[in-house]
Design an enzyme around this catalytic site. Structure first.
Site, PDB file in Angstrom:
ATOM      1  N   THR A 174      -1.972   5.509   1.872  1.00  0.00           N
ATOM      2  CA  THR A 174      -3.149   4.543   1.830  1.00  0.00           C
ATOM      3  C   THR A 174      -3.274   3.876   3.364  1.00  0.00           C
ATOM      4  O   THR A 174      -2.222   3.553   3.940  1.00  0.00           O
ATOM      5  CB  THR A 174      -3.087   3.516   0.749  1.00  0.00           C
ATOM      6  N   LEU A 217       0.938  -1.031  -0.052  1.00  0.00           N
ATOM      7  CA  LEU A 217      -0.048   0.208   0.018  1.00  0.00           C
ATOM      8  C   LEU A 217       0.874   1.247   0.072  1.00  0.00           C
ATOM      9  O   LEU A 217       1.986   1.167   0.617  1.00  0.00           O
ATOM     10  CB  LEU A 217      -0.919   0.043   1.323  1.00  0.00           C
ATOM     11  N   ASP A 218       0.440   2.278  -0.717  1.00  0.00           N
ATOM     12  CA  ASP A 218       1.098   3.571  -0.701  1.00  0.00           C
ATOM     13  C   ASP A 218       1.363   4.161   0.811  1.00  0.00           C
ATOM     14  O   ASP A 218       0.342   3.768   1.504  1.00  0.00           O
ATOM     15  CB  ASP A 218       0.707   4.395  -1.364  1.00  0.00           C
ATOM     16  N   GLN A 219       2.390   4.890   0.953  1.00  0.00           N
ATOM     17  CA  GLN A 219       2.530   5.633   2.536  1.00  0.00           C
ATOM     18  C   GLN A 219       1.144   6.325   2.674  1.00  0.00           C
ATOM     19  O   GLN A 219       0.721   6.246   3.821  1.00  0.00           O
ATOM     20  CB  GLN A 219       3.723   6.454   2.367  1.00  0.00           C
ATOM     21  N   LYS A 278      -5.055   4.806  -7.958  1.00  0.00           N
ATOM     22  CA  LYS A 278      -4.914   5.906  -8.614  1.00  0.00           C
ATOM     23  C   LYS A 278      -4.768   6.282  -9.809  1.00  0.00           C
ATOM     24  O   LYS A 278      -5.359   7.528 -10.261  1.00  0.00           O
ATOM     25  CB  LYS A 278      -3.421   6.589  -7.670  1.00  0.00           C
TER      26      LYS A 278
END
Ligand code: URA
Length: 257
Positions: free
Chosen positions: A123, A119-121, A205
């Protein structure tokens, strides 16, 4: 105080037995030498009884260890979940934020758990970890099609055209063919729920950007049939139990037929 009947654990030996120091090592409590020293120092209880003999043979299945006062049930493989907060990177060597691995206790890191997908930072939400390579593969393989379910809040209002595009497929840079969501529904004017079979880089995204809108916050609610438990606060972790694992297993079996 060391209890006198440590040797009584010999009576617990069943068909499969392991030295106590080896059991500790398998659970992530350090090298053989470190584990032996911890046992000799009286820091280890086996099923509630201090045991100072690292060579003692025990049946690990169902064993409850207490190491330095912390209770730790033996598990052949580790399966855990974290409620990921904002500001953590899914990397052992993060560049700008903290590591999600810092949310886990040291024995889990020592035994080499990996995060299952990233997961992105920025998210939040459900993140699974395991040291079972086959399980990790089944969870992330696009062939198994285990759905990852996200709630995305967008900068601009949703439109029917946008939702239709996500359902029928949008073309992303570097991808040979359009990618469609497994499911997509509006929750309110700016928020949608999106299920994806894959876990490509920044996929949500990028898919939403391809429709002309922009994600302002992203949360993973579920993986397959397993929902992030409401009782788990951001930053907390816990073990997956047998019911949780069965639910996850049904997620790939049901998508294979
Ligand atoms: N898709 C994204 O864009 N970011 C995530 O963190 C997960 C899926």
């Amino acid at each position: 105080m060391i209890q006198p009947d440590c040797a009584s654990f010999k009576t617990m030996v069943k068909s499969v037995s392991m030295k106590l120091s080896r059991v500790l090592r398998s659970q992530g409590f350090g090298s053989r030498k470190v584990c032996e020293a911890r046992v000799r120092a009286g820091a280890v209880e086996v099923n509630g009884v201090v045991c100072d003999d690292p060579e003692i043979e025990v049946d690990p299945v169902g064993l409850e260890l207490t190491v330095d006062g912390v209770v730790w049930a033996y598990r052949e493989k580790a399966y855990v979940l974290v409620h990921k907060p904002v500001g953590y990177e899914c990397s052992h060597h993060p560049s700008h934020h903290r590591s999600v691995f810092s949310l886990l206790p040291p024995p889990l890191l020592q035994r080499g758990v990996q995060c299952i997908g990233r997961l992105d930072q920025d998210t939040t939400g459900l993140l699974l970890f395991s040291d079972d390579g086959q399980f990790i593969h089944r969870m992330i393989s696009p062939k198994k099609g285990v759905a990852k379910v996200y709630r995305a809040t967008c900068a601009d209002p949703l439109s029917d055209a946008m939702l239709d595009a996500l359902r029928s497929g949008v073309l992303l840079n570097d991808e040979p063919a359009p990618i469609a969501a497994l499911a997509c529904e509006a929750i309110d004017t700016h928020t949608l729920r999106l299920s994806l079979a894959e876990g490509k880089y920044h996929q949500v995204k990028r898919m939403i950007a391809a429709t002309g809108n922009r994600v302002v916050s992203l949360h993973r609610e579920a993986i397959g049939h397993y929902d992030l438990p409401a009782s788990l606060a951001p930053g907390e972790w816990r073990w997956l139990d047998d019911d949780d694992l069965n639910r996850l297993e049904q997620s790939w079996q049901s998508t294979m037929s």
